[in-house]
Design a protein around this motif. Structure first.
Motif, PDB file in Angstrom:
ATOM      1  N   ARG A 105       1.705   5.442  -1.888  1.00 46.68           N
ATOM      2  CA  ARG A 105       1.136   6.705  -2.340  1.00 46.68           C
ATOM      3  C   ARG A 105       0.770   6.618  -3.823  1.00 46.68           C
ATOM      4  O   ARG A 105       1.342   5.850  -4.571  1.00 46.68           O
ATOM      5  CB  ARG A 105       2.123   7.844  -2.116  1.00 46.68           C
ATOM      6  N   GLY A 106      -0.172   7.462  -4.194  1.00 48.25           N
ATOM      7  CA  GLY A 106      -0.630   7.490  -5.584  1.00 48.25           C
ATOM      8  C   GLY A 106      -2.134   7.575  -5.661  1.00 48.25           C
ATOM      9  O   GLY A 106      -2.827   7.624  -4.633  1.00 48.25           O
ATOM     10  N   LEU A 107      -2.633   7.589  -6.887  1.00 51.49           N
ATOM     11  CA  LEU A 107      -4.076   7.632  -7.068  1.00 51.49           C
ATOM     12  C   LEU A 107      -4.706   6.360  -6.512  1.00 51.49           C
ATOM     13  O   LEU A 107      -4.164   5.269  -6.698  1.00 51.49           O
ATOM     14  CB  LEU A 107      -4.412   7.777  -8.551  1.00 51.49           C
ATOM     15  N   PRO A 108      -5.821   6.462  -5.805  1.00 48.39           N
ATOM     16  CA  PRO A 108      -6.464   5.279  -5.229  1.00 48.39           C
ATOM     17  C   PRO A 108      -6.803   4.248  -6.310  1.00 48.39           C
ATOM     18  O   PRO A 108      -7.485   4.569  -7.293  1.00 48.39           O
ATOM     19  CB  PRO A 108      -7.729   5.843  -4.578  1.00 48.39           C
ATOM     20  N   CYS A 109      -6.315   3.055  -6.123  1.00 49.19           N
ATOM     21  CA  CYS A 109      -6.611   1.942  -7.037  1.00 49.19           C
ATOM     22  C   CYS A 109      -6.356   0.633  -6.319  1.00 49.19           C
ATOM     23  O   CYS A 109      -5.722   0.601  -5.263  1.00 49.19           O
ATOM     24  CB  CYS A 109      -5.795   2.041  -8.331  1.00 49.19           C
ATOM     25  N   ILE A 140       0.867  -1.184   0.000  1.00 50.53           N
ATOM     26  CA  ILE A 140       0.000   0.000   0.000  1.00 50.53           C
ATOM     27  C   ILE A 140       0.899   1.228   0.000  1.00 50.53           C
ATOM     28  O   ILE A 140       1.697   1.429   0.928  1.00 50.53           O
ATOM     29  CB  ILE A 140      -0.938   0.008   1.223  1.00 50.53           C
ATOM     30  N   ASN A 170      -5.146  -3.169  -7.508  1.00 48.06           N
ATOM     31  CA  ASN A 170      -4.729  -4.045  -8.596  1.00 48.06           C
ATOM     32  C   ASN A 170      -4.223  -5.376  -8.057  1.00 48.06           C
ATOM     33  O   ASN A 170      -3.531  -5.423  -7.029  1.00 48.06           O
ATOM     34  CB  ASN A 170      -3.615  -3.387  -9.431  1.00 48.06           C
ATOM     35  N   VAL A 175      -1.535  -2.703  -4.275  1.00 48.34           N
ATOM     36  CA  VAL A 175      -1.081  -3.686  -5.249  1.00 48.34           C
ATOM     37  C   VAL A 175      -0.953  -5.035  -4.543  1.00 48.34           C
ATOM     38  O   VAL A 175      -0.264  -5.147  -3.522  1.00 48.34           O
ATOM     39  CB  VAL A 175       0.271  -3.301  -5.880  1.00 48.34           C
ATOM     40  N   SER A 182      -5.944   4.354  -0.946  1.00 45.57           N
ATOM     41  CA  SER A 182      -4.560   4.478  -1.408  1.00 45.57           C
ATOM     42  C   SER A 182      -4.342   3.581  -2.619  1.00 45.57           C
ATOM     43  O   SER A 182      -5.275   2.913  -3.095  1.00 45.57           O
ATOM     44  CB  SER A 182      -3.579   4.074  -0.289  1.00 45.57           C
ATOM     45  N   LYS A 183      -3.119   3.559  -3.081  1.00 49.27           N
ATOM     46  CA  LYS A 183      -2.750   2.670  -4.177  1.00 49.27           C
ATOM     47  C   LYS A 183      -2.405   1.300  -3.597  1.00 49.27           C
ATOM     48  O   LYS A 183      -1.419   1.151  -2.866  1.00 49.27           O
ATOM     49  CB  LYS A 183      -1.553   3.238  -4.941  1.00 49.27           C
TER      50      LYS A 183
END
Length: 505
Positions: free
Chosen positions: A26-30, A24, A32, A65, A62-63
């Motif tokens: 920083r970045g645009l919430p997504c 988890i 994946n 992955v 948060s971003k």
């Protein structure tokens, strides 16, 4: 820093350890998921998000992955929901799970956070034990199935909240498997069979050596009734055999909640409209077919000549190799299929050829009808027996036939002889012998050798038919508790190779 949770996938009936890595940042919430997931795994994003929120926890904006490693194994199913959710809760510091590497976690989440059953728990558990992971967190539904592995410490839960509470407080003892093996005495019994002495003997020989059997007879003569009672004379599954069967039923999703280890031998009766994929296995998820679901049990093919010819021909390899390898674009899996085939058919379209009732079929109609059983397929059947219609006197007879219990005692004794014989060979029965073992354990004296040499030359038998005669003779000798095969054993085995035209094939 990425969080790592251990789970597993399965291919065929073999498990494969999978690491769920959660990052988890920083970045645009997504949200994946990577690592060769299928559609059901990709859809877990919505299930996990809703389950975490509805269970009273915070879902990070948060971003996110998720990596399912190793990436070269295809991930199928919804069993990754729970490890993904736990990984997110650890990564957002909502829970602390210091010894996560000692646990294998699996389970499907509903939108409300409840845990649902998953497929393939038993092979995954065995794979976990092989990788020195003894602790398993999973849905309550799968507790019995997982706990049949003696070394496993099973922690079953109903929902995500319960899992989190356990991780925090460790307030639950491992689930204990209730080894309540039941030998259920069913209503079916061979004493219900009137007459049919020759057929009963053929069934006993087939059951003792796990041989394939073809029953030919007119309608209403009792072929189906006899086949339904074959399982009553077979010995119960051993622990190793039960594990094999349970693994197959686990990956196919056919285990009930209260079913741990399968003790009853499978009895599968596919309808004659069955497709070759349903019979052999396959499909998008490479599921086991009827031949694998009958592993260590019975596959009963009633009215076999009503099956499509292309469906019958796919049985050639499973009957010979006792394993089936399914190759598709989505992957390759191998399933065991060591079953006993019981096949029933009428001798002709009208059904009465060779019986007391007059046959109305023409000669070419009979040949065309029985011709659906090709030579290579007949070669793979060990015994042929004719089931005759009963006379009125036999129907009115009050005397009962021999019970399943007494027949089973002889069958179990013969199976025990075979088990001791093949202790170092990694097989269970005479039917599994290959050429090397046939030469080792089916030695004939001079008289027996001359008899089979004469029959082999006269009827131009195939090598496969010759080896099957020897296997059946070996089983007959075991039933008679003889170490060596004698002339009477060979003669009886040859009688079971007589087909409709009285020729030995």
């Amino acid at each position: 820093m990425a969080v790592k949770i251990t789970t597993a996938a399965f291919t065929g009936i073999d498990g494969a350890i999978v690491s769920v890595e959660v990052d988890i940042g920083r970045g645009l919430p997504c949200f994946n998921i990577v690592g060769l997931p299928d559609i059901s795994v990709k859809e877990s994003k919505e299930r996990v998000r809703a389950a975490i929120i509805n269970s009273g926890f915070d879902f990070p904006v948060s971003k996110i992955v998720i990596n399912l490693a190793p990436a070269d194994i295809r991930k199928v199913g919804a069993l990754f929901d729970l490890p993904i959710a736990i990984g997110i809760l650890i990564a957002t510091e909502q829970i602390v799970f210091e010894d996560a590497e000692k646990f294998l976690i699996m389970g499907e989440l509903s939108l409300s956070g409840d845990l649902k059953r998953v497929r393939g728990v038993l092979p995954i558990t065995i794979e976990g034990i092989n990788n020195r992971i003894n602790n398993f967190i999973l849905p309550q539904y799968n507790a019995e199935e997982c706990s049949v592995v003696k070394e496993a410490k099973v922690y079953p839960f109903e929902n995500l909240k319960e899992v989190v509470e356990y991780i925090k407080y460790r307030d639950l003892m491992p689930y204990e498997y209730r080894n309540d093996e039941k030998q259920i005495e069913g209503k079916l019994d061979f004493e219900d069979i009137l007459g049919q002495e020759s057929c009963r003997r053929a069934i006993e020989v087939a059951a003792a050596g796990n041989h394939n059997l073809l029953m030919i007879g007119p309608p209403g003569s009792g072929k189906t009734m006899i086949a339904q009672r074959v399982s009553t004379i077979l010995p119960p599954l051993s622990y190793e055999e039960g594990l094999e069967v349970t693994k197959i039923y686990s990956v196919s999703g056919k285990l009930e909640k209260t079913t741990g280890l399968v003790y009853d031998r499978p009895f599968r009766t596919p309808h004659h409209t069955t497709t070759n994929v349903a019979l052999i296995g396959g499909g998008n998820n490479l599921m086991p077919g009827e031949v694998s679901l009958a592993h260590n049990g019975i596959l009963f093919l009633d009215e076999i000549l009503e099956f499509k010819k292309n469906v019958l021909e796919v049985l050639r390899q499973p009957l010979e190799d006792r394993v089936i390898k399914i190759c598709r674009a989505s992957g390759t899996v191998t399933y065991p299929c060591n079953f006993m085939a019981i096949i029933a058919t009428n001798p002709c379209p009208c059904g009465y050829y060779g019986s007391s009732k007059q046959c109305t079929c023409r000669d070419y109609e009979r040949k065309r009808y029985i011709g659906k059983l090709s030579g290579p397929l007949l070669d793979r059947i060990d015994l042929f027996t004719f089931v005759n219609s009963l006379s009125f006197e036999e129907l009115q007879s009050k005397s009962k036939g021999e019970s399943s219990k007494s027949i089973r005692l002889r069958v179990e004794k013969a199976r025990e002889i075979q088990k001791n014989r093949f202790e170092e060979e990694n097989i269970y029965s005479n039917a599994q012998m290959d050429g090397r073992l046939i030469r080792k354990y089916c030695k004939l004296n001079n008289k027996s050798n001359k008899i089979i040499e004469k029959i082999y030359s006269r009827y131009n038998l195939s090598t496969r038919a010759y080896s099957r005669i020897l296997k059946v003779a070996r089983t007959i000798a075991d039933l008679n508790e003889r170490k060596a095969i004698e002339e009477s054993d060979i003669i009886e085995a040859l009688q079971y190779r007589r087909f409709l035209n009285e020729e030995i094939i």
